[in-house]
Design an enzyme around this catalytic site. Structure first.
Site, PDB file in Angstrom:
ATOM      1  N   LYS A  77       1.841  49.417   8.560  1.00 32.94           N
ATOM      2  CA  LYS A  77       1.192  50.712   8.783  1.00 32.94           C
ATOM      3  C   LYS A  77       0.798  51.350   7.455  1.00 32.94           C
ATOM      4  O   LYS A  77      -0.315  51.860   7.290  1.00 32.94           O
ATOM      5  CB  LYS A  77       2.141  51.639   9.557  1.00 32.94           C
ATOM      6  CG  LYS A  77       2.330  51.229  10.999  1.00 32.94           C
ATOM      7  CD  LYS A  77       3.525  51.902  11.646  1.00 32.94           C
ATOM      8  CE  LYS A  77       3.747  51.350  13.065  1.00 32.94           C
ATOM      9  NZ  LYS A  77       5.033  51.763  13.649  1.00 32.94           N
TER      10      LYS A  77
ATOM     11  N   GLN B 214       9.911  55.651  13.220  1.00 29.72           N
ATOM     12  CA  GLN B 214       9.958  54.301  13.784  1.00 29.72           C
ATOM     13  C   GLN B 214      11.140  54.147  14.739  1.00 29.72           C
ATOM     14  O   GLN B 214      12.257  54.544  14.430  1.00 29.72           O
ATOM     15  CB  GLN B 214      10.042  53.276  12.640  1.00 29.72           C
ATOM     16  CG  GLN B 214       9.953  51.835  13.087  1.00 29.72           C
ATOM     17  CD  GLN B 214       8.615  51.465  13.705  1.00 29.72           C
ATOM     18  OE1 GLN B 214       7.576  51.957  13.298  1.00 29.72           O
ATOM     19  NE2 GLN B 214       8.637  50.601  14.703  1.00 29.72           N
TER      20      GLN B 214
ATOM     21  N   ASP C 133       2.301  59.251  17.710  1.00 29.24           N
ATOM     22  CA  ASP C 133       2.837  58.301  18.684  1.00 29.24           C
ATOM     23  C   ASP C 133       2.536  58.753  20.116  1.00 29.24           C
ATOM     24  O   ASP C 133       2.644  57.956  21.052  1.00 29.24           O
ATOM     25  CB  ASP C 133       4.367  58.213  18.549  1.00 29.24           C
ATOM     26  CG  ASP C 133       4.831  57.007  17.736  1.00 29.24           C
ATOM     27  OD1 ASP C 133       4.126  55.985  17.758  1.00 29.24           O
ATOM     28  OD2 ASP C 133       5.895  57.115  17.098  1.00 29.24           O
TER      29      ASP C 133
END
Ligand code: GUN
Length: 294
Positions: free
Chosen positions: A52, A96, A119
């Site tokens: 990422k 994460q 997200d």
């Protein structure tokens, strides 16, 4: 043999459009910024966070990678999130998953500024997805699956899409996304999971079968109807002494036998994975636009 759906090539198309949007934002003095927080040292999570960060840099986005020790407390992590909520150089924040066990993930997600929740896991964004409000941020993997289908010219409208798995990261939001009353959706949705009866009978009736259960090679030829489109969301590490890294990646679908029956199929790696990162970048650019040009 099934047609191969090339996630890397489709992600590249997404980046062509994104680079244009990023240039436009930069001309207005805005550089989209993404902060990724990794707590602990899960090897798969480390690899995701690294890719990422690399993709942000490739695209010219501002990237902050926070690597916190496994011993990080809930209060410490909350303080980091709150600081990033207030940081005007940051438009997207991602913690994460999965975090270490002392962390209450649901509380962390609720602490995010929903406008920076790239997200799409915050209750406000889930509600907007359920309501069909396009101002929300939609989870990256479901968005990536939808985009793969669109770019591969697979008709979603009216199709029976069967989703294997009911996670908050993939199954549930994907069901909401593909059932929306809108273009590139309008699917008939069935969600099946570990407790479903007659699972095989249901999956065989799918026009589009999406596997997201995290079990290597779970979907076999007998789960798939002739001519179905099969999307494999699974990324499982299987020990493999013959491989240099000591493991190889396999999906939730037994690729070789299913490819003999399906009309189209995604590989692992190189299918959904690259699309998830592309959609994260896209959500970051969308968030930057919405926050800074509001
Ligand atoms: N772990 C696996 N997939 C994801 C994801 O899409 N977002 C986050 N934050 N963690 C993940």
């Amino acid at each position: 043999m099934a047609k191969l759906i090339d996630g890397r090539a489709i992600a590249e198309k997404v980046y062509v459009d994104l680079r244009r949007e990023i240039a436009e934002l930069k001309s207005k003095g805005v550089t989209p910024g993404l902060a990724v927080i990794l707590v602990g040292d899960n090897p798969a999570s480390r690899a995701y966070v690294r890719s990422k960060d690399k993709m942000c840099r490739d695209l010219g986005l501002h990237s902050v990678k926070l690597e916190l020790p496994t011993s990080t407390t809930q209060a410490e992590l909350l303080a980091r999130v709150k600081a990033l909520n207030l940081d005007s150089a940051i438009h997207g924040i991602l913690v994460q998953s999965p975090p270490p066990k002392q962390i209450d993930e649901a509380l962390i997600v609720r602490a995010l500024d929903p406008r920076k929740d790239v997200d799409g896991f915050h209750p406000e964004n889930i509600a907007k997805l359920a309501l069909g409000d396009p101002t929300g941020l939609v989870p990256c993997t479901p968005l990536g699956v939808q985009r793969l289908l669109i770019e591969s010219k697979i008709d979603i409208d009216g199709a029976h899409a069967v989703i294997l798995g009911r996670s908050m990261i993939v199954g549930k939001p994907l069901a909401l996304l593909l059932m929306q009353k809108s273009k590139n959706a309008n699917a008939t949705i069935t969600v099946v999971h570990s407790r479903s009866r007659d699972l095989e009978k249901i999956t065989r009736s799918a026009d589009i079968l999406i596997a997201a259960i995290g079990q290597p090679n779970f979907v076999k030829a007998e789960h798939v109807g002739d001519g179905a489109v099969v999307i494999d969301v699974g990324i499982n590490r299987l020990e493999d002494a013959a491989s240099e890294r000591g493991y190889r990646l396999v999906g939730d679908v037994a690729f070789d036998e299913v490819a003999g029956k399906a009309a189209a199929i995604t590989p692992v790696p190189g299918g959904v994975g690259p699309m998830t990162i592309a959609m994260l970048m896209s959500n970051t650019v969308k968030a930057a636009g919405a926050i800074s040009l509001a």
